[in-house]
Motif scaffolding. Sequence first.
Motif, PDB file in Angstrom:
ATOM      1  N   ASP A   1       5.084   2.186   7.371  1.00  0.00           N
ATOM      2  CA  ASP A   1       4.642   1.703   6.062  1.00  0.00           C
ATOM      3  C   ASP A   1       3.265   1.066   6.215  1.00  0.00           C
ATOM      4  O   ASP A   1       3.117   0.011   6.852  1.00  0.00           O
TER       5      ASP A   1
ATOM      6  N   PRO B   1       4.656   5.814   2.481  1.00  0.00           N
ATOM      7  CA  PRO B   1       5.140   5.765   3.874  1.00  0.00           C
ATOM      8  C   PRO B   1       4.734   7.017   4.645  1.00  0.00           C
ATOM      9  O   PRO B   1       4.685   8.115   4.093  1.00  0.00           O
TER      10      PRO B   1
ATOM     11  N   ASP C   1       7.597   8.024  -3.020  1.00  0.00           N
ATOM     12  CA  ASP C   1       8.603   7.347  -2.200  1.00  0.00           C
ATOM     13  C   ASP C   1       9.950   8.040  -2.388  1.00  0.00           C
ATOM     14  O   ASP C   1      10.383   8.303  -3.517  1.00  0.00           O
TER      15      ASP C   1
ATOM     16  N   TYR D   1      13.598  -4.679   3.515  1.00  0.00           N
ATOM     17  CA  TYR D   1      12.749  -3.988   4.490  1.00  0.00           C
ATOM     18  C   TYR D   1      12.978  -4.609   5.871  1.00  0.00           C
ATOM     19  O   TYR D   1      12.701  -5.800   6.067  1.00  0.00           O
TER      20      TYR D   1
END
Length: 616
Positions: A158, A242, A135, A185
Amino acid sequence: MRSKRRYSVLSVLLAGFISTSVFGVGLSLYVGLGTAIENTRNLWVMLANIDLTSVQRTMNERMNEVDERSDWVAQQVAEGSLDPSFQYGWTNAMRALAAAGMDVMAYGLITGERQFIGFNPEDMSDIRRTLPADDMLFSELAQIRGPITNRTGFPRWDPYFNRTVLTNWVPLFYDGHYVGTFIQYLSLSNLSDSLLRGRENLPGTPFILIAGNRVMAHPRLRDWGENTANALINGADIARSPIPLPTIHDIGDPVLANLGKSENIKNDQNDTRQNGGLKLSGLDLDDGYHLIVTRQVLDAPISPVVIGMHFDERLFDDEWDRLVLASILGGGVLVLAILVAIFMSKQFTKPIRRFAAAARAFEDEDIASVDVPQLVGSRIREYDDAARSFNNMMMAVHDRERITSLFGKFVPQSIAKKLLASGNDSGVLPPQQSEATVLFIDIAGFTTMCEALDPNQIIAMLNDYFDCATQIIESHGGIITQFQGDAILAVYNVFDDLEHHADAALDSAIALQREVKTRTFEGLNVEIRCGVNTGSMVAGNVGAKARLSFTVHGDAVNTASRLEQENKVLHTDILISETTRVLLVEPDRVIKAGEVLLRGRHSMTGLYTVPSEQIK
């Protein structure tokens, strides 16, 4: 005179009407189409501008709320009012944030062990997950040495949330020590939904681009995530990692894929939309033409964002259908107008055609011998006046020609026309002296013929003979001044200038001799003698005031009569004088016949004749 192409009034009127009508209707349709398309384009550009402005405002408001929330949490931790390690107090504070209405998908704390401990604001359910090692957030945190303002990460797909997400985070420090990272998020799918909401039955496809070619919001983004993005997941670690957003070539939208090929459309310099950063462009693809409306958001928390919308040709379908209907109606009206124009033109040109037909009747026939056609009147004043004037004019011309024809039976036609054109009723022409040629013709043995034949036969024969002689003499330009019993006196070059009048008189005599030797007149054979002489003479009207006759006087006339008589002595058919011979274009065409002493002369006169082979 060289003839020119002629056109009828009907064809000119129809051509003018049809050309102006077609041009007018075509111009109206062309201007109407251009105006309709322009107005439609402006309307949808205006609506797109409103939608894009609304999306930009919504996005800015959401990001501002997220920024304010991150800054508040960081400030509370820095002041010691909020301790992430105190689970009870931290949980209560997070629940309080949710009560204020958070427009995020998840939020919480990231510990140093890559553990995310957070909540779902919709039901405040716990979320606990281990963040992937790759990440990008941890790469950025590793370089942080102290408190900073909140940051916004690059949008990604995601797999955990199965959505396109945007992260907003801020490191938390207390008394100079790092205690964790507060992260939120945001679901970018809501942006696509907000773009589409209320536009289900409207043309146009909205989109949001980031970093130039990455699709941040699009109607097909969810399908891409559920199919293409999930197909990339092949392991547990990757499942938590991701995935980059699709490019404009991956989303399956051909307009976005060819966005770089679009051509800019210039706007009005005074258009306020330009001040708002609105940009118009057009793109030609195989499936048609597309209008693209975009706006670049320069103050976005991440790299510059482009929000836009593109429309295809269906945008103009309604206007096109209306234009087709207008064209059909206009064409029907045009056809009806042409039919009416044809009918009206025929009605208006009918009097003109009658004028032309009546005028041609006088061209093709002898005006004096035909009945004068009377043109019918018209309800149109100008045509009615023209018909009346034409009728009066034709009657006058007919009467004049009839008078000339009747008058010409008693005097030569050319003299009759001169008398009518003189402008007075005296019937007198001014005496005119000129050098002319006289032709005197007499029938041989006419006295004996009269004693042996019935008077009616004599008159019929003379009329037939005189008619033949008149045609020959007048065809050569001669004027018959007198019929003296069986004799004819004709002159050449008296009132009308006649070049080579001596040849004309001789040719008349030869032609008449040939005619009488090859035909009969009312069944009778005739022999004639001709005398031709040239000299000075006077022509004019002679007689009383109430009765005049046209004749010529002079010694040249008497000499022609005497030459005719000398044919008996010399046994010839035609005799001409020396004065006539010298005026011939070819004097050698005659031969010497002899010399005689004419009555009233003191010296011998040379006479000439035509060889017999010229007469046969």
